[in-house]
Design a protein around this motif. Structure first.
Motif, PDB file in Angstrom:
ATOM      1  N   ALA A 120      22.016  20.886 -34.813  1.00  0.00           N
ATOM      2  CA  ALA A 120      21.227  22.072 -35.178  1.00  0.00           C
ATOM      3  C   ALA A 120      20.665  22.736 -33.928  1.00  0.00           C
ATOM      4  CB  ALA A 120      20.100  21.681 -36.135  1.00  0.00           C
ATOM      5  N   GLY A 121      20.146  21.933 -33.012  1.00  0.00           N
ATOM      6  CA  GLY A 121      19.609  22.480 -31.767  1.00  0.00           C
ATOM      7  C   GLY A 121      20.690  23.093 -30.904  1.00  0.00           C
ATOM      8  N   GLU A 122      21.843  22.435 -30.835  1.00  0.00           N
ATOM      9  CA  GLU A 122      22.934  22.928 -29.987  1.00  0.00           C
ATOM     10  C   GLU A 122      23.531  24.230 -30.517  1.00  0.00           C
ATOM     11  OE1 GLU A 122      27.297  21.364 -28.497  1.00  0.00           O
ATOM     12  OE2 GLU A 122      25.674  19.904 -28.669  1.00  0.00           O
ATOM     13  N   LEU A 123      23.670  24.318 -31.851  1.00  0.00           N
ATOM     14  CA  LEU A 123      24.299  25.499 -32.451  1.00  0.00           C
ATOM     15  C   LEU A 123      23.295  26.553 -32.906  1.00  0.00           C
ATOM     16  CD1 LEU A 123      27.101  23.836 -34.625  1.00  0.00           C
ATOM     17  CD2 LEU A 123      27.269  24.738 -32.291  1.00  0.00           C
ATOM     18  N   ASN A 124      22.028  26.221 -32.823  1.00  0.00           N
ATOM     19  CA  ASN A 124      20.981  27.121 -33.302  1.00  0.00           C
ATOM     20  C   ASN A 124      21.195  27.469 -34.783  1.00  0.00           C
ATOM     21  OD1 ASN A 124      18.573  28.497 -32.939  1.00  0.00           O
ATOM     22  ND2 ASN A 124      19.605  30.415 -32.377  1.00  0.00           N
ATOM     23  N   LYS A 125      21.456  26.418 -35.554  1.00  0.00           N
ATOM     24  CA  LYS A 125      21.644  26.555 -37.010  1.00  0.00           C
ATOM     25  C   LYS A 125      20.573  25.711 -37.693  1.00  0.00           C
ATOM     26  CE  LYS A 125      25.917  28.452 -36.871  1.00  0.00           C
ATOM     27  NZ  LYS A 125      26.172  29.793 -37.280  1.00  0.00           N
ATOM     28  N   SER A 126      20.302  26.016 -38.942  1.00  0.00           N
ATOM     29  CA  SER A 126      19.281  25.262 -39.670  1.00  0.00           C
ATOM     30  C   SER A 126      19.829  23.894 -40.091  1.00  0.00           C
ATOM     31  CB  SER A 126      18.817  26.026 -40.905  1.00  0.00           C
ATOM     32  OG  SER A 126      19.804  25.986 -41.913  1.00  0.00           O
ATOM     33  N   MET A 127      18.932  22.927 -40.156  1.00  0.00           N
ATOM     34  CA  MET A 127      19.290  21.594 -40.621  1.00  0.00           C
ATOM     35  C   MET A 127      19.801  21.654 -42.056  1.00  0.00           C
ATOM     36  SD  MET A 127      19.125  18.806 -38.811  1.00  0.00           S
ATOM     37  CE  MET A 127      18.819  17.572 -40.049  1.00  0.00           C
TER      38      MET A 127
END
Length: 158
Positions: free
Chosen positions: A37-44
């Motif tokens: 999530a942090g790497e792709l800037n996507k929500s959990m």
């Protein structure tokens, strides 16, 4: 065919979901959805949904097992090849030694020095038959055994 592997893209898997899965797959043993999530800037929530829907955990496990199996199979193949080559060289050396011993006995010569050196080399080579070719000790033994074979062949031609 690659399409048979569970880690390839599924028909119902969107491009973004599959790209996220590929990134997750490539993270190795330290992978986690929170890191992804942090790497792709996507929500959990989004990643957990894709993971659940597309069986990421099982697919990653299958991929990891496949890689481990492939590495093991390659090593086993290398070891079998090294064993076969080493045992073939030992058999060649044994045949030459047997021939040279017969000649020495026929000529009533004392073959003990050459015979014992060659026999010791052959035994050491057979002891190391299951080591890989790039093992330094086995490489030295193979070189010595090859040199003995060469000398014995040369002596047989004289």
């Amino acid at each position: 065919m690659a399409d048979n592997y569970v880690w390839t893209r599924r028909e119902d898997e969107t491009s973004p979901a599959y790209e996220a899965f590929r990134t997750y797959l490539g993270m190795g043993a330290s992978r986690s959805l929170s890191k992804l999530a942090g790497e792709l800037n996507k929500s959990m929530q989004l990643l957990a949904g894709w993971s659940s829907k597309h069986d990421w955990v099982d697919r990653v496990r299958a991929h990891d097992q496949y890689l481990a199996s492939a590495a093991t199979d390659g090593l086993a193949s290398q070891m079998a090849s090294a064993r076969d080559d080493n045992l073939e060289l030992a058999a060649t050396l044994r045949a030459h030694l047997t021939n040279q011993l017969a000649i020495a006995m026929q000529n009533r010569d004392d073959p003990s020095v050459r015979w014992s050196q060659a026999l010791a080399a052959m035994v050491r080579l057979e002891e190391h038959a299951f080591r890989l070719k790039d093992d330094p000790k086995t490489s030295q033994l193979r070189d010595r055994a090859k040199e003995l074979v060469r000398r014995l062949e040369e002596a047989g031609r004289q």
